[in-house]
Each structure stands twice: as C-alpha cells, then as structure tokens.
Enzyme design. Structure first.
Site, PDB file in Angstrom:
ATOM      1  N   LYS A 199       0.806  -1.217   0.000  1.00 29.00           N
ATOM      2  CA  LYS A 199       0.000   0.000   0.000  1.00 29.00           C
ATOM      3  C   LYS A 199       0.849   1.282   0.000  1.00 29.00           C
ATOM      4  O   LYS A 199       0.343   2.366  -0.301  1.00 29.00           O
ATOM      5  CB  LYS A 199      -0.941   0.010   1.207  1.00 29.00           C
ATOM      6  CG  LYS A 199      -1.971  -1.108   1.208  1.00 29.00           C
ATOM      7  CD  LYS A 199      -2.988  -0.952   0.101  1.00 29.00           C
ATOM      8  CE  LYS A 199      -4.135  -1.941   0.259  1.00 29.00           C
ATOM      9  NZ  LYS A 199      -5.176  -1.775  -0.764  1.00 29.00           N
ATOM     10  N   ASP A 200       2.125   1.162   0.328  1.00 29.23           N
ATOM     11  CA  ASP A 200       3.006   2.340   0.268  1.00 29.23           C
ATOM     12  C   ASP A 200       3.006   2.945  -1.137  1.00 29.23           C
ATOM     13  O   ASP A 200       3.081   4.161  -1.302  1.00 29.23           O
ATOM     14  CB  ASP A 200       4.448   1.959   0.628  1.00 29.23           C
ATOM     15  CG  ASP A 200       4.623   1.629   2.095  1.00 29.23           C
ATOM     16  OD1 ASP A 200       3.637   1.726   2.854  1.00 29.23           O
ATOM     17  OD2 ASP A 200       5.741   1.255   2.489  1.00 29.23           O
TER      18      ASP A 200
END
Length: 451
Positions: free
Chosen positions: A43-44
């Site tokens: 998700k970064d």
C-alpha cells in the site's frame, strides 16, 4: 550513496521463488514480497501516488490534514508520506483490524478512530461515513478515498506491473492477487495485459465479500455480504478502481484456510507474511489443476506478518475460532473413553503403589492428598529403590516420594506438553471443567503425535 528520504525506498521489491509449500503445484511459483516496502506493505506505492496526485491537483495544500478509511496498511503508507511532507493524518478503521496495525499508525503520528465493522457502508457509524464527515468538518482536509481514487491503480500500473514484467523477463503467465480496493489487481493487470494479453489474472476473494458475485453477474448482491475475519481484502461494495475486464477469474477462500496457509508459508518458506498473502496462495492451491509445468505464476504477498502476531500467529486466537487443528491435553483425555486417574496417598505403602501400577499397566502415579497433588511415584524410581533395598516395600509412599508433576491448562497443546515431560519428570497433570485431575505421560504424547 544515500537516499533523500524514506519515500525513495518504496518499490523495487524482490520476487522470491516458493519451494516447499508449492511442491505439488505445476510450474514456477514466485512471490512478489512487498513487505520490503518501508511501511511493510504494498500500500506504500498507492499511498504516495494518491498524495502526489492530490498535491498536483491542488487538493492537498501545505499544512493540510490527510483523512482516510483504512484497514491499516494504506494508513501506514500515508503516514510515512505525511511525516516527510509535513501533513497531519486522521484515519478511520474497523474494530476487526488487529491492534498492532492501530498501534503502528499511532506510532508514526496518526490519529486513529475505530468504527464498527458490521454496519452498512452508508451507515453514519461506518468507517467510510465517518471519514467523509471529517473531511467536511476539518479545514484544509483531504480524503484520499483509496477505493474510488484512480491514483490507486495508476500506482500499480506504473510500478508493480513493470517490476513483475522485468523480474520475470516477460515470462509471467499468471498473476494472483487478493481483491480489496481493486487498485493492485487492476493496475498491475492493466500493465501486464498490455505486454501480453494472454496472461491470466486471478483475483482472490473471501467468503462474505460481494466482489465474486459481482464479477460473475454484474449485480451488487447484498445477500452475499456477511461478516468475515480475513483482513485487507474483500468488500461489501464495488470500488471504482475495478476494471473487471482485465480479470479472468475470481476465487473465494475461507477465513480459516487463508490463516492456516499464512502460517505454513512462514514456517516452510521463512517468509513472514500477512493474512491476504496466505489467502492468495490458498487461492492458488484451489486452482492448481489449471496450471501446467511451464507456467510462471506470480502471487502478490501484500504485507508483513508482524501486524497479525496477536491473531493468525497466536495459537489461542486460532484455536478459539476453530482455525487450528491442534491436539491438546483435553483431546488425549477424551480419547481414553472416560478412564479415571489412578492415584495414591502419602500414607499408602510402596507395595500398594507397585500393585496399582501392575493392575492398570501404568508407570506414573500422582501422589494426592485432600488439597491436590503433593508428589509422584514412577515405576522406574520405585524399581531402583526396591532393587537397592527390598525391605522398602513396606515403607510409606512419603519416604520415596518424587517431585509433583507440573499442572497445566486443560487445553494446552500437545507440542507444549512434550517440552514439559523430561527424564526426571514423566508426566503432566491438568484439571477439567469439573475440577477433576487427569494425567498425560510421555507415551500418551508420542501416541498422539503419531496419529
């Protein structure tokens, strides 16, 4: 050489071949292990992209507040971006998410608001609704909305897809990814299908999510929605990030199977992954008959197992939900069909104890008084004493008593019992719900593990 900030470490995560867990699956099975990102999840990538796009469009201004509804991982990525870029963060999440995720978000400066899971998305109490309300109430706030923000899938089109293509030298034949917001599976698939339309994209869903039924029929069927324990994927609505045309199949897995598979991967491959990764590989297991020996399969491993230590990596949590088929002290006792514990009292003679051992064919006997276990006698210990001094047969047990056996919980796993039974200590005791004592010996443990 150095990097200017932590955000420059996002992406370029390793592709690792799986071996033991997938030994019965045709083809080469590779894991895109994205917990190597600084926030320990894939998700970064999309978190940073959403912030950058919002800045470019003037929606996120200096000193602003980032708001997002998140299961934890997107929040971590946004929090890292906020740290570097100087924004505040407020995240809404659900009460089914692990405590570790919430604590980590707070550690990097975010405010976390916990909302109920089992409410409709448009319910004022849902984490979606609370996030939308906060955006309106807080000046200079921006709601990222990872579900409908197309920057989510763009991030994977620009980074995840190209990395997989390059790392497999264009040989990838199948992509497997759990289905949540839709950004990872859609964005990655869009890029890969441009390179080779023949690549099969299989989305892994959870029972209780409506995405599979929607994919199959194009209908939003709320009767499909029911509570589930799996974290980080599955939805009760269809996010705008989805483009179902680039997905070739949806496969559902159970909460139990995903959790058990995650633990297998950690133990057998040394890759300490989260719930969705376990579910992703479980989905592949269910579809293995569709594969051929020359296939090159890439499974997305989204996040790190450290966020699930109190859940799927906790034996008690797993057993309480019936996810862990662990044999326990109770299981051994139940297999004996009601045999009662044979005991002696300190005032009994050695000869009486020996006679009981012969009668019931046992070699470990607890010594009990009115308050419970006070010691023990063993066949081996008595044999040595009687051999050295035959006259001791008429002596009381008190004169030859050995230390009492350890007392454990009735649901203690068999593996734990094995570590408590030693050469000097031949058994363990436990009380059942009625308060009655039971015994498990080394022989019981060996027999149980052999079944």
């Amino acid at each position: 050489m150095w990097l200017n900030n932590i955000l420059e470490t996002i992406g370029n995560t390793p592709l690792i071949k799986l071996n033991k867990v997938v030994k019965d699956i045709p083809g080469t099975i590779l894991a895109k292990v994205d917990y190597f990102n600084p926030g320990n999840s894939i998700k970064d990538r999309m978190a940073l992209k959403m912030v950058e796009v919002a800045e470019q469009e003037g929606k996120l201004k200096p000193g602003g507040t980032i708001i997002e509804c998140t299961s934890g991982n997107t929040g971590m990525g946004l929090a890292l971006a906020a740290c570097v870029k100087g924004y505040k963060c407020i995240f809404t999440t659900t009460d089914k998410q692990s405590k570790e995720k919430m604590d980590i978000l707070k550690a990097v400066g975010a405010e976390v608001i916990v909302c109920p899971t089992n409410v409709e998305p448009d319910d004022p109490r849902s984490y979606y609704s609370v996030a939308r309300r906060l955006e309106k109430e807080i000046p200079n706030a921006y709601l990222c909305n990872q579900y409908d923000n197309l920057a989510n899938r763009v991030a994977h089109y620009e980074t995840t897809g190209p990395e997989i293509w390059q790392q497999t030298e264009g040989k990838i034949t199948h992509l497997l990814c759990t289905a949540g917001t839709g950004g990872t599976v859609t964005g990655t698939a869009m890029y890969l299908k441009e390179k080779n339309p023949g690549i099969q994209v299989w989305a892994i869903d959870v029972y209780g999510s409506l995405l599979t039924k929607y994919y199959q029929t194009g209908e939003v069927d709320m009767s499909q929605v029911h509570p589930y324990i799996s974290e980080g994927f599955g939805e009760d609505f269809v996010p705008q990030n989805y483009d179902m045309s680039v997905i070739d199949h949806f496969e559902q897995v159970t909460d139990k199977d995903g959790a058990v598979m995650a633990r297998r991967i950690a133990k057998e491959e040394g890759i300490f992954i989260g719930y969705s990764a376990g579910s992703c590989l479980q989905g592949l297991m269910q579809l293995k008959e569709r594969l051929k020996k020359d296939d090159v399969v890439v499974c997305i491993f989204h996040d790190h197992g450290s966020r699930y230590v109190a859940k799927i990596y906790n034996d008690q949590w797993m057993m309480e939900r019936g996810f862990l088929d662990v044999k326990t002290f109770k299981d051994i006792v139940n297999s004996r069909a009601g045999k009662k514990l044979v005991t002696v009292q300190p005032t009994h003679t050695v000869a009486e104890a020996v006679e009981l051992m012969k009668k019931y064919d046992i070699d470990q006997v607890p010594v009990m008084n009115g308050n419970g276990p006070v010691g023990a006698v063993s066949e081996n210990g008595l044999f040595k004493k009687v051999f050295n001094n035959p006259e001791i047969k008429t002596a009381s047990i008190q004169s030859v008593i050995e230390p009492p056996y350890p007392v454990v919980a009735f649901d203690t796993p068999v593996e734990r019992l094995g570590s408590l039974i030693t050469k000097e200590n031949g058994a363990v005791l436990a009380k059942d719900d009625k308060g009655d004592y039971h015994i498990v010996t080394r022989y019981d443990v060996i027999q149980s593990l052999a079944k």
